[in-house]
Design an enzyme around this catalytic site. Structure first.
Site, PDB file in Angstrom:
ATOM      1  N   SER A   1      65.917  42.110  15.108  1.00  0.00           N
ATOM      2  CA  SER A   1      64.891  43.005  14.589  1.00  0.00           C
ATOM      3  C   SER A   1      64.272  42.373  13.351  1.00  0.00           C
ATOM      4  O   SER A   1      64.944  41.677  12.586  1.00  0.00           O
ATOM      5  CB  SER A   1      65.518  44.354  14.218  1.00  0.00           C
ATOM      6  OG  SER A   1      64.638  45.115  13.409  1.00  0.00           O
TER       7      SER A   1
ATOM      8  N   ARG B   1      31.235  46.893  54.658  1.00  0.00           N
ATOM      9  CA  ARG B   1      31.472  46.235  53.376  1.00  0.00           C
ATOM     10  C   ARG B   1      31.487  47.284  52.285  1.00  0.00           C
ATOM     11  O   ARG B   1      30.562  48.100  52.211  1.00  0.00           O
ATOM     12  CB  ARG B   1      30.384  45.203  53.057  1.00  0.00           C
ATOM     13  CG  ARG B   1      30.599  44.436  51.763  1.00  0.00           C
ATOM     14  CD  ARG B   1      31.573  43.259  51.936  1.00  0.00           C
ATOM     15  NE  ARG B   1      30.922  42.174  52.626  1.00  0.00           N
ATOM     16  CZ  ARG B   1      31.097  41.877  53.922  1.00  0.00           C
ATOM     17  NH1 ARG B   1      31.921  42.622  54.656  1.00  0.00           N
ATOM     18  NH2 ARG B   1      30.475  40.890  54.491  1.00  0.00           N
TER      19      ARG B   1
END
Length: 440
Positions: A278, A317
């Site tokens: 940390s 499409r």
């Protein structure tokens, strides 16, 4: 045209954190360009067989495609792509300008979606194989843990609470089975990915009467599955892939979540080989590989939903639904691969703290084995369940409650409260999972 700094990954700052640094070359913008050009070169090569190009044309297009794959700046192609809505349109122009071949020998009978879909399939196949390797490495590590701790007792937890005894091996066998399932599903989805070639409206009209042969030949050249028909607006190949990647991410999340919880200070049953620290608290030993695997996997379901919700391609499409897949699938590959990679690191160096397993197993003073005590005590008294329940709720060890010890001897209680005598088929389940894993 070459800008090396733009050839790396989609996220060079975070890819290493989330395990995707080794996936990056497979799904980068540079990889996309290379795959698009690979498809175009294969189309010209196939066109020779139907008299639409010459061998010299195919050689020239292959050379030009290789040069563009190496030199073309993704940012330049991206800017050019905006006008037409996809990068194939300007890329074909650049290839025709660069190649010493007639314009008609480039992009023969194809539409932009043919190139985009097939390129994405190529990327998925290659990146997917790497994901399978990471899943296999994680599964191998889980198998090692299951084998080593086949009979190591621990407490099983249900709904966050202590339940009954199990073994660490049985827990790891669950991880293993999920990872093996995910590998099977993803391998199946990857192997089924087909070529895309249908032309402007999916009828292969521009290369008729040779269209069916040409499409199959293109698949063979690229090492892809042949398509029954063009799948421009039938997106099962993509939805199947996305779903398999989602399943894999879930299979990764399960052990990663268990490790994060079991590594908590108060539980302390496992720790990673190289825990993270940390920036503010020197005492911290964070299970960073599991955390990163979990984080990457958590981003996957939303992308799977994007692909599934984009499956309603209209007519021949789609306007937008198709376009939404490109980055979604690319990110799915990157994130799932990264999650699997980080989990393989986590499990490959996982330390199992047997002393903590034993401590937590005895935390309730035998209450987790109250079921056995009730059964034995009921042979002597009518209110056995009430007596044992009262002792368990009050926190009195079951072998110290006078209402129980008045009827059950110390030796009998020791046997009843021995967790190793109430493991059911935990070891057998480990053996079954390992046997199946060995056969994959």
């Amino acid at each position: 045209m070459s800008h090396p700094h733009q050839e790396s990954t989609r996220g060079p700052l975070f890819d290493p954190v989330f395990g995707a640094d080794d996936m990056a070359p497979e799904v980068s913008d540079r990889a996309w360009i290379g795959a698009l050009l690979e498809v175009e070169a294969a189309i010209t090569a196939g066109a020779v067989g139907i008299g639409r190009a010459t061998e010299a044309d195919a050689a020239a297009v292959a050379v030009a495609a290789a040069e563009l794959a190496r030199d073309l700046d993704p940012a330049e192609l991206g800017a050019l792509a905006a006008a037409g809505g996809n990068p194939v349109i300007p890329l074909v122009k650049l290839l025709r300008d660069r190649a010493d071949a007639p314009a008609t020998a480039v992009h023969v009978g194809a539409t932009s979606q043919d190139i985009m879909d097939t390129a994405l399939v190529l990327l998925a196949r290659r990146a997917g194989r790497r994901i399978l390797d990471h899943l296999a490495a994680a599964a191998a590590a889980a198998a090692d843990l299951a084998r080593a701790h086949r009979a190591t007792p621990m407490i099983a937890r249900t709904l966050g609470q202590q339940a009954l005894p199990t073994t660490f091996g049985a827990l790891a066998a669950g991880w293993l089975t999920g990872l093996d399932d995910a590998r099977i599903e993803l391998d199946r989805a990857l192997s089924a990915l087909p070529v895309q070639y249908g032309g402007a409206a999916g009828t292969l009209a521009a290369v008729a009467p040779d269209g069916m042969y040409f499409a199959d030949d293109l698949a063979d050249r690229l090492g892809l599955a042949r398509a029954t028909i063009p799948w421009h607006t039938v997106r099962t190949p993509m939805t199947r892939l996305a779903t398999a990647l989602g399943v894999a991410a879930g299979a990764v999340s399960k052990p990663a979540t268990d490790v994060v919880l079991m590594a908590m200070t108060e539980i302390g049953e496992v720790s990673e080989e190289s825990p993270g620290g940390s920036s503010a608290m020197p005492h911290k030993r964070n299970p960073v590989a599991a955390i990163a695997a979990r984080a990457a996997a958590r981003r996957v379901p939303g992308l799977v939903a994007t692909v599934l919700s984009s499956a309603d391609h209209e007519f021949a499409r789609a306007a937008g639904a198709w376009h939404a897949e490109w980055e979604a699938v690319t990110d799915l590959l990157r994130l799932t691969g990264g999650a699997a990679h980080r989990l393989s690191v986590c499990l490959g160096g996982l330390h199992v703290h047997v002393d903590a397993l034993d401590r937590n197993l005895g935390l309730t003073g035998g209450a987790v084995l109250a079921e056995k005590v009730v059964s034995a005590l009921s042979r002597h008294v009518d209110d056995a369940r009430a007596i044992v329940t009262d002792a368990a709720v009050s926190g009195t060890p079951l072998d110290a409650d006078p209402r129980i010890t008045a009827h059950l001897s110390a030796d009998e209680l020791a046997e009843l409260l021995d967790p190793t005598r109430y493991l059911g088929h935990a070891a057998d389940l480990v053996d079954r999972a390992l046997a199946r894993h060995g056969g994959l």
